[in-house]
Design a protein around this motif. Structure first.
Motif, PDB file in Angstrom:
ATOM      1  N   ALA A  52      -4.338  -1.231   5.062  1.00 58.45           N
ATOM      2  CA  ALA A  52      -4.943  -2.528   4.782  1.00 58.45           C
ATOM      3  C   ALA A  52      -4.034  -3.295   3.827  1.00 58.45           C
ATOM      4  CB  ALA A  52      -6.319  -2.336   4.150  1.00 58.45           C
ATOM      5  N   PRO A  53      -4.009  -4.611   3.916  1.00 56.43           N
ATOM      6  CA  PRO A  53      -3.176  -5.397   2.998  1.00 56.43           C
ATOM      7  C   PRO A  53      -3.529  -5.088   1.549  1.00 56.43           C
ATOM      8  CG  PRO A  53      -4.011  -6.770   4.773  1.00 56.43           C
ATOM      9  CD  PRO A  53      -4.723  -5.453   4.876  1.00 56.43           C
ATOM     10  N   GLY A  54      -2.503  -4.928   0.718  1.00 57.08           N
ATOM     11  CA  GLY A  54      -2.746  -4.647  -0.681  1.00 57.08           C
ATOM     12  C   GLY A  54      -3.111  -5.891  -1.457  1.00 57.08           C
ATOM     13  N   SER A  55      -2.554  -7.018  -1.072  1.00 52.73           N
ATOM     14  CA  SER A  55      -2.849  -8.306  -1.687  1.00 52.73           C
ATOM     15  C   SER A  55      -3.109  -9.299  -0.572  1.00 52.73           C
ATOM     16  CB  SER A  55      -1.673  -8.774  -2.548  1.00 52.73           C
ATOM     17  OG  SER A  55      -1.410  -7.850  -3.585  1.00 52.73           O
ATOM     18  N   PRO A  56      -3.918 -10.304  -0.815  1.00 53.03           N
ATOM     19  CA  PRO A  56      -4.242 -11.259   0.240  1.00 53.03           C
ATOM     20  C   PRO A  56      -2.990 -11.868   0.873  1.00 53.03           C
ATOM     21  CG  PRO A  56      -5.653 -11.597  -1.661  1.00 53.03           C
ATOM     22  CD  PRO A  56      -4.621 -10.602  -2.076  1.00 53.03           C
ATOM     23  N   GLY A  57      -2.888 -11.730   2.179  1.00 51.91           N
ATOM     24  CA  GLY A  57      -1.807 -12.363   2.909  1.00 51.91           C
ATOM     25  C   GLY A  57      -0.500 -11.614   2.917  1.00 51.91           C
ATOM     26  N   VAL A  61       3.037  -2.111   2.555  1.00 53.17           N
ATOM     27  CA  VAL A  61       4.274  -1.332   2.652  1.00 53.17           C
ATOM     28  C   VAL A  61       3.968   0.146   2.415  1.00 53.17           C
ATOM     29  CG1 VAL A  61       6.600  -0.990   1.742  1.00 53.17           C
ATOM     30  CG2 VAL A  61       5.619  -3.301   1.834  1.00 53.17           C
ATOM     31  N   PHE A  62       4.410   0.976   3.342  1.00 49.15           N
ATOM     32  CA  PHE A  62       4.187   2.428   3.264  1.00 49.15           C
ATOM     33  C   PHE A  62       5.499   3.127   2.943  1.00 49.15           C
ATOM     34  CE2 PHE A  62       3.972   6.646   5.232  1.00 49.15           C
ATOM     35  CZ  PHE A  62       2.775   7.131   4.719  1.00 49.15           C
ATOM     36  N   LEU A  63       5.494   3.979   1.921  1.00 45.14           N
ATOM     37  CA  LEU A  63       6.683   4.735   1.526  1.00 45.14           C
ATOM     38  C   LEU A  63       6.599   6.192   1.962  1.00 45.14           C
ATOM     39  CD1 LEU A  63       7.171   3.438  -2.132  1.00 45.14           C
ATOM     40  CD2 LEU A  63       8.376   2.676  -0.077  1.00 45.14           C
ATOM     41  N   SER A  64       5.483   6.829   1.670  1.00 49.20           N
ATOM     42  CA  SER A  64       5.278   8.232   1.991  1.00 49.20           C
ATOM     43  C   SER A  64       3.794   8.522   1.858  1.00 49.20           C
ATOM     44  CB  SER A  64       6.086   9.135   1.045  1.00 49.20           C
ATOM     45  OG  SER A  64       5.658   8.965  -0.298  1.00 49.20           O
ATOM     46  N   ALA A  65       3.408   9.729   2.251  1.00 53.08           N
ATOM     47  CA  ALA A  65       1.994  10.097   2.165  1.00 53.08           C
ATOM     48  C   ALA A  65       1.752  10.949   0.936  1.00 53.08           C
ATOM     49  CB  ALA A  65       1.564  10.857   3.418  1.00 53.08           C
ATOM     50  N   ARG A  66       0.673  10.673   0.241  1.00 52.41           N
ATOM     51  CA  ARG A  66       0.259  11.519  -0.876  1.00 52.41           C
ATOM     52  C   ARG A  66      -0.579  12.651  -0.305  1.00 52.41           C
ATOM     53  NH1 ARG A  66      -2.099   7.888  -3.726  1.00 52.41           N
ATOM     54  NH2 ARG A  66      -0.300   7.311  -5.001  1.00 52.41           N
ATOM     55  N   THR A  67       0.029  13.781  -0.142  1.00 54.35           N
ATOM     56  CA  THR A  67      -0.637  14.902   0.508  1.00 54.35           C
ATOM     57  C   THR A  67      -0.060  16.203  -0.008  1.00 54.35           C
ATOM     58  OG1 THR A  67      -1.080  15.966   2.649  1.00 54.35           O
ATOM     59  CG2 THR A  67       1.005  14.813   2.440  1.00 54.35           C
ATOM     60  N   GLN A  68      -0.843  17.267   0.053  1.00 53.00           N
ATOM     61  CA  GLN A  68      -0.369  18.597  -0.298  1.00 53.00           C
ATOM     62  C   GLN A  68       0.138  19.348   0.937  1.00 53.00           C
ATOM     63  OE1 GLN A  68      -0.117  19.595  -3.524  1.00 53.00           O
ATOM     64  NE2 GLN A  68      -0.777  17.495  -3.917  1.00 53.00           N
ATOM     65  N   ALA A 207       4.563  -2.346   7.091  1.00 48.36           N
ATOM     66  CA  ALA A 207       5.994  -2.140   6.880  1.00 48.36           C
ATOM     67  C   ALA A 207       6.224  -0.690   6.459  1.00 48.36           C
ATOM     68  CB  ALA A 207       6.515  -3.092   5.817  1.00 48.36           C
ATOM     69  N   ILE A 208       7.197  -0.045   7.087  1.00 47.13           N
ATOM     70  CA  ILE A 208       7.491   1.359   6.815  1.00 47.13           C
ATOM     71  C   ILE A 208       8.832   1.471   6.101  1.00 47.13           C
ATOM     72  CG2 ILE A 208       7.800   3.651   7.802  1.00 47.13           C
ATOM     73  CD1 ILE A 208       4.996   2.548   8.255  1.00 47.13           C
ATOM     74  N   GLN A 209       8.792   1.976   4.893  1.00 43.31           N
ATOM     75  CA  GLN A 209      10.006   2.260   4.151  1.00 43.31           C
ATOM     76  C   GLN A 209      10.271   3.771   4.206  1.00 43.31           C
ATOM     77  OE1 GLN A 209      11.335  -0.874   4.064  1.00 43.31           O
ATOM     78  NE2 GLN A 209      11.917  -0.616   1.907  1.00 43.31           N
ATOM     79  N   TRP A 210      10.735   4.372   3.139  1.00 44.75           N
ATOM     80  CA  TRP A 210      11.057   5.793   3.132  1.00 44.75           C
ATOM     81  C   TRP A 210      11.203   6.268   1.697  1.00 44.75           C
ATOM     82  CZ3 TRP A 210      14.214   1.905   4.989  1.00 44.75           C
ATOM     83  CH2 TRP A 210      15.279   1.540   4.167  1.00 44.75           C
ATOM     84  N   ASP A 211      11.175   7.581   1.519  1.00 47.70           N
ATOM     85  CA  ASP A 211      11.437   8.151   0.187  1.00 47.70           C
ATOM     86  C   ASP A 211      12.614   9.109   0.194  1.00 47.70           C
ATOM     87  OD1 ASP A 211       9.825  10.019   1.684  1.00 47.70           O
ATOM     88  OD2 ASP A 211       9.422  11.098  -0.179  1.00 47.70           O
ATOM     89  N   VAL A 212      13.193   9.386   1.392  1.00 47.22           N
ATOM     90  CA  VAL A 212      14.368  10.252   1.479  1.00 47.22           C
ATOM     91  C   VAL A 212      15.453   9.541   2.289  1.00 47.22           C
ATOM     92  CG1 VAL A 212      15.292  12.475   2.240  1.00 47.22           C
ATOM     93  CG2 VAL A 212      12.953  12.336   1.344  1.00 47.22           C
ATOM     94  N   VAL A 213      16.599   9.315   1.653  1.00 44.88           N
ATOM     95  CA  VAL A 213      17.750   8.698   2.312  1.00 44.88           C
ATOM     96  C   VAL A 213      18.696   9.804   2.767  1.00 44.88           C
ATOM     97  CG1 VAL A 213      19.725   7.154   2.027  1.00 44.88           C
ATOM     98  CG2 VAL A 213      17.555   6.630   0.885  1.00 44.88           C
ATOM     99  N   SER A 214      18.953   9.889   4.056  1.00 36.80           N
ATOM    100  CA  SER A 214      19.797  10.968   4.570  1.00 36.80           C
ATOM    101  C   SER A 214      21.275  10.756   4.268  1.00 36.80           C
ATOM    102  CB  SER A 214      19.615  11.095   6.092  1.00 36.80           C
ATOM    103  OG  SER A 214      20.190   9.972   6.755  1.00 36.80           O
ATOM    104  N   GLY A 215      21.691   9.508   4.155  1.00 39.89           N
ATOM    105  CA  GLY A 215      23.108   9.225   3.940  1.00 39.89           C
ATOM    106  C   GLY A 215      23.956   9.476   5.172  1.00 39.89           C
ATOM    107  N   ASP A 216      23.335   9.403   6.366  1.00 39.10           N
ATOM    108  CA  ASP A 216      24.097   9.698   7.583  1.00 39.10           C
ATOM    109  C   ASP A 216      24.990   8.561   8.041  1.00 39.10           C
ATOM    110  OD1 ASP A 216      21.964   8.062   8.369  1.00 39.10           O
ATOM    111  OD2 ASP A 216      21.678   9.088  10.288  1.00 39.10           O
ATOM    112  N   HIS A 282       0.248   5.917   0.238  1.00 35.21           N
ATOM    113  CA  HIS A 282       0.487   4.954  -0.837  1.00 35.21           C
ATOM    114  C   HIS A 282       1.709   4.097  -0.550  1.00 35.21           C
ATOM    115  CE1 HIS A 282       3.893   7.178  -2.657  1.00 35.21           C
ATOM    116  NE2 HIS A 282       3.237   8.241  -2.235  1.00 35.21           N
ATOM    117  N   ARG A 283       1.801   3.004  -1.279  1.00 36.86           N
ATOM    118  CA  ARG A 283       2.897   2.074  -1.060  1.00 36.86           C
ATOM    119  C   ARG A 283       4.065   2.406  -1.975  1.00 36.86           C
ATOM    120  NH1 ARG A 283      -1.928  -0.333  -0.704  1.00 36.86           N
ATOM    121  NH2 ARG A 283      -2.377  -1.416   1.228  1.00 36.86           N
TER     122      ARG A 283
END
Length: 283
Positions: A52-57, A61-68, A207-216, A282-283
């Motif tokens: 869901a939008p974090g702020s109106p309009g 943005v998704f970075l990774s999942a908060r999960t065990q 929008a999908i970002q990331w938390d691990v950069v492979s450097g490929d 989380h974003r």
């Protein structure tokens, strides 16, 4: 982007998303029949996990999942800029069919973020990937131009053209034969600001970002790429890699190295949608 990054000798991680916009609400005139609503390309994926939008309009943005749970999503950017046609015509390869074969052989689900220009250049490959349930296809813009003023030397896309560029990419991806691209978008170069998030807000994408950069990108040592990923992965991680032979020549052997090691560590591979759907994203 590949040509631009190479010119400035910068290794850039490049940074998907079915576009639809509803007509604004207007008062109903009981004296006239209501016009039928325009068909929404979101219909086929309306049940797919989104934020869901974090702020109106603003686009979330998704970075990774908060999960065990030890889950990880490998994502691959299929990059090709709007002006890379001449290079492709002269034999440069922006695809990587060997990587797709390896992912299938290893039974690794993955999310591919395609530029519309890539889908135009390789429609058969785009269709083949899109029809395989092991994969999901998302949007990486059409032009692969920057959505901010400065982003690794990429040409800047005017704010007035941002939404149209993403919509054009979805049109190209669907035209190539991907019937159900995901409602996800990845910013070229990973560069965005509130202006860009607001411009894409009406599309209703995540929008999908990331938390691990492979450097490929432009790497020559597959082992080094694999080790970098292994050092960075945590439960719920999103890893960014590339599906472009010319700019990421060691991605396929790096995948062969890192996948068995992550599995030995107890990790399970999922598509991005699996992480977005996890509670507490989380974003």
């Amino acid at each position: 982007m590949i040509s631009l990054v190479r010119r400035i000798a910068t290794v850039c991680v490049c940074g998907a998303v079915l576009a639809a916009c509803g007509a604004p609400n207007t008062p109903h005139d009981p004296g006239r029949p209501s016009a039928p609503a325009a068909p929404s390309p979101w219909t086929a994926v309306s049940r797919m996990p989104m934020l869901a939008p974090g702020s109106p309009g603003l686009t979330p943005v998704f970075l990774s999942a908060r999960t065990q749970q030890k889950t990880v999503a490998l994502t691959f950017d299929a990059d090709m800029t709007a002006d890379d046609g001449p290079r492709a015509a002269h034999g440069e390869r922006f695809d990587n069919p060997g990587l797709i074969v390896t992912l299938r052989e290893l039974k690794v689900p993955a999310t591919l973020f395609m530029t519309g220009r890539w889908a135009d250049q390789y429609p058969d490959e785009a269709r083949d990937i899109g029809r395989d349930p092991l994969f999901e296809v998302a949007n990486h813009s059409y032009s692969h131009y920057s959505f901010t003023d400065r982003c690794y030397g990429l040409p800047v896309l005017p704010e007035s053209k941002m939404r149209a560029d993403v919509e054009r990419a979805f049109t190209a991806i669907r035209k190539a034969g991907v019937a159900r691209p995901m409602p996800y978008f990845r910013f070229p170069g990973g560069c965005y600001d509130n202006r860009a998030l607001r411009a894409l807000g009406p599309l209703g994408v995540t929008a999908i970002q990331w938390d691990v950069v492979s450097g490929d990108t432009f790497a020559a040592d597959a082992g080094a790429v694999a080790r970098r990923v292994l050092r960075g992965v945590r439960p719920g991680s999103v890893v960014i890699m590339h599906c472009t032979r010319s700019a990421a020549p060691v991605t396929e052997p790096a995948v062969r190295k890192l996948v068995p090691q992550l599995r030995r560590q107890g990790y399970r591979f999922v598509k991005v949608s699996g992480l977005v759907g996890a509670s507490g994203g989380h974003r």
